[in-house]
Design a protein around this motif. Structure first.
Motif, PDB file in Angstrom:
ATOM      1  N   GLY A 170       0.337  -1.229  -0.215  1.00  0.00           N
ATOM      2  CA  GLY A 170       0.001   0.640  -0.311  1.00  0.00           C
ATOM      3  C   GLY A 170       0.941   1.515   0.075  1.00  0.00           C
ATOM      4  N   ASN A 171       2.117   1.185   0.301  1.00  0.00           N
ATOM      5  CA  ASN A 171       2.609   2.493   0.229  1.00  0.00           C
ATOM      6  C   ASN A 171       3.975   2.544  -0.846  1.00  0.00           C
ATOM      7  OD1 ASN A 171       4.813   4.235   2.690  1.00  0.00           O
ATOM      8  ND2 ASN A 171       2.753   5.316   2.271  1.00  0.00           N
ATOM      9  N   THR A 172       4.329   1.144  -0.475  1.00  0.00           N
ATOM     10  CA  THR A 172       6.269   0.691  -1.643  1.00  0.00           C
ATOM     11  C   THR A 172       5.775   1.942  -3.074  1.00  0.00           C
ATOM     12  OG1 THR A 172       6.069  -1.704  -1.292  1.00  0.00           O
ATOM     13  CG2 THR A 172       7.111  -0.537  -2.335  1.00  0.00           C
ATOM     14  N   GLY A 173       5.234   2.126  -3.225  1.00  0.00           N
ATOM     15  CA  GLY A 173       4.931   3.311  -4.722  1.00  0.00           C
ATOM     16  C   GLY A 173       4.900   4.536  -4.682  1.00  0.00           C
ATOM     17  N   PHE A 174       4.535   4.637  -2.626  1.00  0.00           N
ATOM     18  CA  PHE A 174       4.322   6.166  -3.046  1.00  0.00           C
ATOM     19  C   PHE A 174       6.232   7.264  -3.048  1.00  0.00           C
ATOM     20  CE2 PHE A 174       2.938   9.945  -0.539  1.00  0.00           C
ATOM     21  CZ  PHE A 174       1.629   9.941  -0.633  1.00  0.00           C
ATOM     22  N   PRO A 175       5.251   8.584  -3.645  1.00  0.00           N
ATOM     23  CA  PRO A 175       6.817   9.346  -4.033  1.00  0.00           C
ATOM     24  C   PRO A 175       7.088  10.067  -3.244  1.00  0.00           C
ATOM     25  CG  PRO A 175       4.342  10.074  -4.959  1.00  0.00           C
ATOM     26  CD  PRO A 175       4.352   8.766  -4.050  1.00  0.00           C
ATOM     27  N   GLU A 176       8.061  10.482  -2.940  1.00  0.00           N
ATOM     28  CA  GLU A 176       8.722  11.410  -1.740  1.00  0.00           C
ATOM     29  C   GLU A 176       8.572  13.038  -2.519  1.00  0.00           C
ATOM     30  OE1 GLU A 176      12.888  10.628  -0.539  1.00  0.00           O
ATOM     31  OE2 GLU A 176      11.946   9.149   0.351  1.00  0.00           O
ATOM     32  N   GLU A 177       8.823  13.820  -1.184  1.00  0.00           N
ATOM     33  CA  GLU A 177       8.270  14.767  -2.284  1.00  0.00           C
ATOM     34  C   GLU A 177       8.888  15.564  -3.457  1.00  0.00           C
ATOM     35  OE1 GLU A 177       7.433  19.529  -0.056  1.00  0.00           O
ATOM     36  OE2 GLU A 177       9.326  18.511   0.490  1.00  0.00           O
ATOM     37  N   LYS A 178       9.768  15.697  -3.193  1.00  0.00           N
ATOM     38  CA  LYS A 178      10.951  15.967  -4.814  1.00  0.00           C
ATOM     39  C   LYS A 178       9.982  15.156  -5.977  1.00  0.00           C
ATOM     40  CE  LYS A 178      15.427  17.372  -2.539  1.00  0.00           C
ATOM     41  NZ  LYS A 178      16.654  17.214  -2.432  1.00  0.00           N
ATOM     42  N   GLU A 179       9.624  13.866  -5.321  1.00  0.00           N
ATOM     43  CA  GLU A 179       9.567  13.315  -6.320  1.00  0.00           C
ATOM     44  C   GLU A 179       8.190  13.474  -7.226  1.00  0.00           C
ATOM     45  OE1 GLU A 179       9.491   7.891  -8.233  1.00  0.00           O
ATOM     46  OE2 GLU A 179       9.492   9.180  -6.205  1.00  0.00           O
ATOM     47  N   LEU A 180       7.199  13.840  -6.228  1.00  0.00           N
ATOM     48  CA  LEU A 180       5.894  14.084  -6.656  1.00  0.00           C
ATOM     49  C   LEU A 180       5.926  15.163  -7.232  1.00  0.00           C
ATOM     50  CD1 LEU A 180       2.402  14.227  -5.800  1.00  0.00           C
ATOM     51  CD2 LEU A 180       3.029  14.858  -4.174  1.00  0.00           C
ATOM     52  N   LEU A 181       6.874  16.488  -6.409  1.00  0.00           N
ATOM     53  CA  LEU A 181       6.850  17.411  -7.098  1.00  0.00           C
ATOM     54  C   LEU A 181       7.338  17.569  -8.742  1.00  0.00           C
ATOM     55  CD1 LEU A 181       7.447  19.995  -4.267  1.00  0.00           C
ATOM     56  CD2 LEU A 181       5.882  19.869  -5.040  1.00  0.00           C
ATOM     57  N   ARG A 182       8.392  17.080  -8.869  1.00  0.00           N
ATOM     58  CA  ARG A 182       8.748  17.267 -10.441  1.00  0.00           C
ATOM     59  C   ARG A 182       7.550  16.012 -11.761  1.00  0.00           C
ATOM     60  NH1 ARG A 182      13.631  15.405  -7.937  1.00  0.00           N
ATOM     61  NH2 ARG A 182      13.017  12.918  -8.601  1.00  0.00           N
ATOM     62  N   PHE A 183       6.883  15.378 -10.786  1.00  0.00           N
ATOM     63  CA  PHE A 183       5.941  14.415 -11.719  1.00  0.00           C
ATOM     64  C   PHE A 183       4.611  15.653 -12.132  1.00  0.00           C
ATOM     65  CE2 PHE A 183       2.146  11.874 -11.966  1.00  0.00           C
ATOM     66  CZ  PHE A 183       2.094  10.978 -12.970  1.00  0.00           C
TER      67      PHE A 183
END
Length: 313
Positions: free
Chosen positions: A293-306
């Motif tokens: 349920g959380n393995t693929g969840f992004p870190e903040e920098k990854e979320l913002l880049r995406f």
């Protein structure tokens, strides 16, 4: 406003999920079948949301209980690795951590669940003084009339005794009653989360949007998760929509909790509703891309880049 120790306080369920992919049939009595893998992850909706908040760089604290066993130790270590404060996480001597076996294939999932320490969950166990040391309180696990009185007591106290904002993920009503009494809770809620089916059941409406318009007249904003169709929110009578991101769904466990974490991240950052929906959709898409349920969840920098990359297309 007094200085806060945490950004988000969460109380609720935590267990381990043992994911067994590719299960097409169960062995007959007395027989054994081999599977390609079995993987163990932290599970439980409240725990998954908390891990997501931690990965996004905010300061969450989790109040709950694990057993004095290898799974309880694993959960504590995972929380601490991703920035979750475990000050309020209790290890119950002689008790066992909950376990959920998830059998998956390309078409569906089946579960066998042992509740363990999750059997003792009650909103009356929330420590209001501790919750008030967070900027925001997230509540989940509502079970309709079964738990309505306890949720009403909690939400009223949070609003009267703290200055925290509140989000509430309603969840499925196991009684099947879908009581309209849930509306009694809405004035104490800043961000109300439901999925499409829950919204239509509770709103007694033909569409989730109609239900959200109805709910948002009482709460701060109503947010509806629409699965592959994205999400919508209603605030101050305005309807906002965001389409979903394309993602190959490997495991949908925790997708709704991941959406919630992304939305709350945007909400606490002071972002407009459209951006909160974008963050929620992105976190949900990341979540389904991997088992657990959380393995693929992004870190903040990854979320913002995406999200910036897709916003600029």
């Amino acid at each position: 406003m007094s200085e806060k120790k945490w950004d988000v306080y969460v109380y609720g369920d935590v267990n381990v999920d043992i994911i067994i992919p590719g299960v097409e049939t169960f062995p007959a009595p007395g027989q054994e079948e081999l599977v390609s893998s079995m993987e163990t992850y932290v599970g439980g909706g409240a725990a998954l949301l908390t891990l997501g908040i931690g990965k996004l760089g905010l300061r969450p604290v989790f109040q709950g209980t694990v057993g004095d066993d290898c799974y309880g130790h694993m959960i504590r270590e995972t929380f601490e690795r991703f920035g979750v404060d475990t000050e309020l996480l209790v290890t119950a001597k002689g008790a066992r951590t909950g376990i959920s076996l998830s059998f998956t294939n390309a078409r569906d999932r089946s579960f066998l669940t042992y509740r363990g320490t999750n059997r003792d969950i009650s909103m009356d166990r929330v420590e209001i003084e501790k919750a008030g040391r967070a900027r925001h309180v997230h509540v989940t696990g509502y079970e309709g009339e079964i738990s309505h009185a306890a949720y009403a007591r909690l939400l009223r106290r949070v609003k009267e005794e703290t200055d925290a904002t509140v989000s509430f993920d309603v969840g499925w009503d196991p009684t099947g009653n879908w009581s309209s009494r849930i509306c009694e809770l809405f004035p104490w809620i800043d961000v109300l989360f439901m999925n499409e089916t829950e919204a239509e059941h509770y709103g007694k409406t033909d569409t989730a949007e109609e239900a959200a318009l109805q709910f948002a007249r009482e709460c701060g904003q109503a947010v509806i998760k629409l699965g592959g169709k994205g999400s919508l929110a209603v605030k101050d009578g305005m309807v906002y929509r965001r389409s979903s991101y394309r993602a190959e769904a490997v495991d949908t466990t925790g997708a709704g909790d991941s959406f919630n974490a992304g939305y709350i991240y945007g909400f606490l950052k002071g972002e407009p509703v459209e951006k909160c929906l974008q963050y929620g959709n992105a976190c949900g898409a990341f979540s389904v891309s991997a088992h657990g349920g959380n393995t693929g969840f992004p870190e903040e920098k990854e979320l913002l880049r995406f999200t910036e990359r897709y916003e600029n297309k």
